[in-house]
Write a protein that holds these residues in place. Structure first.
Motif, PDB file in Angstrom:
ATOM      1  N   PRO A 174      24.522  20.846 -26.005  1.00 30.53           N
ATOM      2  CA  PRO A 174      25.532  20.831 -24.933  1.00 30.53           C
ATOM      3  C   PRO A 174      25.315  21.941 -23.909  1.00 30.53           C
ATOM      4  O   PRO A 174      25.646  23.100 -24.132  1.00 30.53           O
ATOM      5  CB  PRO A 174      26.849  21.023 -25.698  1.00 30.53           C
ATOM      6  CG  PRO A 174      26.463  21.752 -26.940  1.00 30.53           C
ATOM      7  CD  PRO A 174      25.068  21.334 -27.278  1.00 30.53           C
ATOM      8  N   SER A 175      24.733  21.564 -22.781  1.00 31.84           N
ATOM      9  CA  SER A 175      24.432  22.505 -21.715  1.00 31.84           C
ATOM     10  C   SER A 175      25.433  22.341 -20.576  1.00 31.84           C
ATOM     11  O   SER A 175      25.730  21.222 -20.149  1.00 31.84           O
ATOM     12  CB  SER A 175      23.017  22.259 -21.195  1.00 31.84           C
ATOM     13  OG  SER A 175      22.721  23.101 -20.105  1.00 31.84           O
ATOM     14  N   VAL A 176      25.950  23.460 -20.071  1.00 28.20           N
ATOM     15  CA  VAL A 176      26.964  23.467 -19.011  1.00 28.20           C
ATOM     16  C   VAL A 176      26.491  24.400 -17.899  1.00 28.20           C
ATOM     17  O   VAL A 176      25.927  25.466 -18.164  1.00 28.20           O
ATOM     18  CB  VAL A 176      28.316  23.953 -19.573  1.00 28.20           C
ATOM     19  CG1 VAL A 176      29.331  24.180 -18.457  1.00 28.20           C
ATOM     20  CG2 VAL A 176      28.859  22.958 -20.590  1.00 28.20           C
ATOM     21  N   GLU A 220      26.271  25.964 -24.384  1.00 33.00           N
ATOM     22  CA  GLU A 220      25.564  27.006 -23.658  1.00 33.00           C
ATOM     23  C   GLU A 220      25.895  26.881 -22.174  1.00 33.00           C
ATOM     24  O   GLU A 220      25.918  25.770 -21.638  1.00 33.00           O
ATOM     25  CB  GLU A 220      24.055  26.894 -23.866  1.00 33.00           C
ATOM     26  CG  GLU A 220      23.630  27.119 -25.309  1.00 33.00           C
ATOM     27  CD  GLU A 220      22.127  27.107 -25.485  1.00 33.00           C
ATOM     28  OE1 GLU A 220      21.417  26.875 -24.474  1.00 33.00           O
ATOM     29  OE2 GLU A 220      21.672  27.327 -26.617  1.00 33.00           O
ATOM     30  N   VAL A 221      26.155  28.002 -21.532  1.00 26.71           N
ATOM     31  CA  VAL A 221      26.531  28.021 -20.122  1.00 26.71           C
ATOM     32  C   VAL A 221      25.463  28.746 -19.316  1.00 26.71           C
ATOM     33  O   VAL A 221      24.999  29.831 -19.707  1.00 26.71           O
ATOM     34  CB  VAL A 221      27.895  28.698 -19.911  1.00 26.71           C
ATOM     35  CG1 VAL A 221      28.188  28.914 -18.418  1.00 26.71           C
ATOM     36  CG2 VAL A 221      29.010  27.862 -20.537  1.00 26.71           C
ATOM     37  N   GLY A 236      23.730  32.182 -25.473  1.00 25.36           N
ATOM     38  CA  GLY A 236      24.541  31.085 -24.956  1.00 25.36           C
ATOM     39  C   GLY A 236      24.960  31.236 -23.514  1.00 25.36           C
ATOM     40  O   GLY A 236      25.578  30.331 -22.948  1.00 25.36           O
ATOM     41  N   LEU A 237      24.635  32.368 -22.866  1.00 30.45           N
ATOM     42  CA  LEU A 237      25.021  32.585 -21.478  1.00 30.45           C
ATOM     43  C   LEU A 237      23.869  33.229 -20.727  1.00 30.45           C
ATOM     44  O   LEU A 237      23.350  34.277 -21.132  1.00 30.45           O
ATOM     45  CB  LEU A 237      26.239  33.511 -21.398  1.00 30.45           C
ATOM     46  CG  LEU A 237      26.715  33.888 -19.982  1.00 30.45           C
ATOM     47  CD1 LEU A 237      27.202  32.655 -19.231  1.00 30.45           C
ATOM     48  CD2 LEU A 237      27.820  34.946 -20.058  1.00 30.45           C
ATOM     49  N   ARG A 238      23.458  32.595 -19.616  1.00 25.37           N
ATOM     50  CA  ARG A 238      22.394  33.159 -18.779  1.00 25.37           C
ATOM     51  C   ARG A 238      22.696  32.841 -17.326  1.00 25.37           C
ATOM     52  O   ARG A 238      23.574  32.010 -17.012  1.00 25.37           O
ATOM     53  CB  ARG A 238      21.034  32.576 -19.173  1.00 25.37           C
ATOM     54  CG  ARG A 238      20.928  31.088 -18.987  1.00 25.37           C
ATOM     55  CD  ARG A 238      19.589  30.579 -19.443  1.00 25.37           C
ATOM     56  NE  ARG A 238      19.587  29.128 -19.495  1.00 25.37           N
ATOM     57  CZ  ARG A 238      18.546  28.411 -19.898  1.00 25.37           C
ATOM     58  NH1 ARG A 238      17.429  29.013 -20.264  1.00 25.37           N
ATOM     59  NH2 ARG A 238      18.617  27.098 -19.920  1.00 25.37           N
ATOM     60  N   PHE A 239      21.946  33.487 -16.432  1.00 18.33           N
ATOM     61  CA  PHE A 239      22.175  33.345 -15.001  1.00 18.33           C
ATOM     62  C   PHE A 239      20.851  33.071 -14.312  1.00 18.33           C
ATOM     63  O   PHE A 239      19.835  33.714 -14.614  1.00 18.33           O
ATOM     64  CB  PHE A 239      22.834  34.608 -14.450  1.00 18.33           C
ATOM     65  CG  PHE A 239      24.186  34.867 -15.049  1.00 18.33           C
ATOM     66  CD1 PHE A 239      25.314  34.269 -14.527  1.00 18.33           C
ATOM     67  CD2 PHE A 239      24.313  35.689 -16.164  1.00 18.33           C
ATOM     68  CE1 PHE A 239      26.555  34.492 -15.092  1.00 18.33           C
ATOM     69  CE2 PHE A 239      25.553  35.916 -16.730  1.00 18.33           C
ATOM     70  CZ  PHE A 239      26.681  35.310 -16.198  1.00 18.33           C
ATOM     71  N   LEU A 240      20.861  32.106 -13.371  1.00 20.38           N
ATOM     72  CA  LEU A 240      19.656  31.698 -12.672  1.00 20.38           C
ATOM     73  C   LEU A 240      19.901  31.624 -11.174  1.00 20.38           C
ATOM     74  O   LEU A 240      21.016  31.331 -10.724  1.00 20.38           O
ATOM     75  CB  LEU A 240      19.199  30.312 -13.158  1.00 20.38           C
ATOM     76  CG  LEU A 240      18.732  30.169 -14.608  1.00 20.38           C
ATOM     77  CD1 LEU A 240      18.402  28.711 -14.899  1.00 20.38           C
ATOM     78  CD2 LEU A 240      17.516  31.052 -14.869  1.00 20.38           C
ATOM     79  N   HIS A 241      18.833  31.852 -10.418  1.00 30.16           N
ATOM     80  CA  HIS A 241      18.862  31.696  -8.971  1.00 30.16           C
ATOM     81  C   HIS A 241      18.616  30.228  -8.645  1.00 30.16           C
ATOM     82  O   HIS A 241      17.638  29.626  -9.102  1.00 30.16           O
ATOM     83  CB  HIS A 241      17.763  32.555  -8.336  1.00 30.16           C
ATOM     84  CG  HIS A 241      17.678  32.437  -6.858  1.00 30.16           C
ATOM     85  ND1 HIS A 241      16.475  32.357  -6.175  1.00 30.16           N
ATOM     86  CD2 HIS A 241      18.643  32.386  -5.915  1.00 30.16           C
ATOM     87  CE1 HIS A 241      16.713  32.270  -4.888  1.00 30.16           C
ATOM     88  NE2 HIS A 241      18.014  32.291  -4.700  1.00 30.16           N
ATOM     89  N   GLY A 242      19.510  29.628  -7.859  1.00 27.53           N
ATOM     90  CA  GLY A 242      19.325  28.230  -7.482  1.00 27.53           C
ATOM     91  C   GLY A 242      20.543  27.687  -6.764  1.00 27.53           C
ATOM     92  O   GLY A 242      21.485  28.420  -6.448  1.00 27.53           O
ATOM     93  N   GLY A 243      20.501  26.381  -6.500  1.00 31.92           N
ATOM     94  CA  GLY A 243      21.574  25.721  -5.779  1.00 31.92           C
ATOM     95  C   GLY A 243      21.834  24.343  -6.332  1.00 31.92           C
ATOM     96  O   GLY A 243      21.803  24.129  -7.551  1.00 31.92           O
TER      97      GLY A 243
END
Length: 268
Positions: free
Chosen positions: A45-47, A74-75, A95-102
């Protein structure tokens, strides 16, 4: 040695970035209640929290609220402003990460999320760009996935969102802190971009809010019992003429959900 392949330019524009703790709690609770089963059933389950803003609070809180009903969730917070991604990295955890994108939703390996939340993102775009943004985002969903897109006030007291599947919009949900609500049409200023300019005579959303105000006035006798009882009575009256999805548990939270077709702009 060949030069590294450049990253594609993210699709979209940076938002103002305004965010506060607990701002999206109403939307999060609705997602947990209405989409929790799908998240629990998924093996992966990806959010995505799209456009989380200048601080990562909304993504952090979304993970906590969804893991309460679907522990494997996972968010990924996705932001078009690289400086906001850099500022969020210290908050990463399992379970929590941050990415550059749109709007392209650049999850590694082409992974498709089961849920994309885009809160206060499309409000800055022209109305005629919303359908393309919706189509791009829903095309990135995993089978059975959901896009939740909407707008709220600065501290999350009033919120309106659209839920969409790959086939397009399904429902519109109005959510409010009932204490202090003068009338349901106070939510009009938080309509998502697809509807806010349609709140004029002759458009379905205008008629809906008009009828909601009338039902609210009719339920005034219940006000001494509390705003919740007045809201429940008004929604039941409204449901006689509008396709309200009257889940008593959600109604008691100050919500009312209506099928999109009933509020869709004319000529669209």
């Amino acid at each position: 040695m060949p030069s590294p392949r450049p990253h594609p330019r993210p699709v979209g524009a940076a938002t103002r970035g305004t965010t506060h703790r607990n701002r999206l709690r109403r939307m999060d609770r609705w997602i947990a209640a209405c989409h929790g089963r799908a998240l629990r059933s998924a093996g992966d389950p990806s959010v995505v929290d799209l456009g989380y803003g200048a601080a990562p609070w909304t993504a952090v809180e979304l993970l906590a609220r969804l893991r309460a009903v679907a522990p494997r969730t996972e968010v990924t917070g996705v932001e078009i402003d690289p400086s906001r991604v850099a500022a969020a990295l210290p908050y990463e955890r399992p379970g929590l990460r941050f990415l550059h994108g749109g709007f392209e939703i650049p999850l590694p390996g082409g992974r498709r999320p089961l849920l994309i939340r885009a809160a206060n993102v499309l409000r800055q775009y022209p109305e005629d760009e919303v359908p393309a943004a919706w189509a791009r985002l829903t095309a990135r969903l995993a089978p059975g996935g959901l896009l939740v897109e909407g707008t709220c006030d600065e501290i999350g007291r009033r919120h309106v969102w659209v839920a969409l599947g790959p086939e397009g919009p399904r429902t519109v949900t109005f959510a409010a802190r009932l204490r202090g609500l003068d009338r349901p049409s106070d939510l009009a200023e938080r309509l998502p971009k697809a509807l806010i300019h349609r709140n004029v005579p002759g458009e379905p959303v205008h008629a809906f809010l008009r009828d909601f105000d009338r039902a609210w006035a009719s339920a005034a006798a219940y006000a001494p019992l509390g705003a919740r009882q007045r809201w429940l009575t008004a929604v039941r009256e409204l449901a006689a003429d509008w396709p309200v999805m009257a889940d008593p548990r959600r109604m008691r939270q100050g919500e009312v959900t209506v099928r999109w077709q009933a509020l869709a702009p004319r000529g669209v």
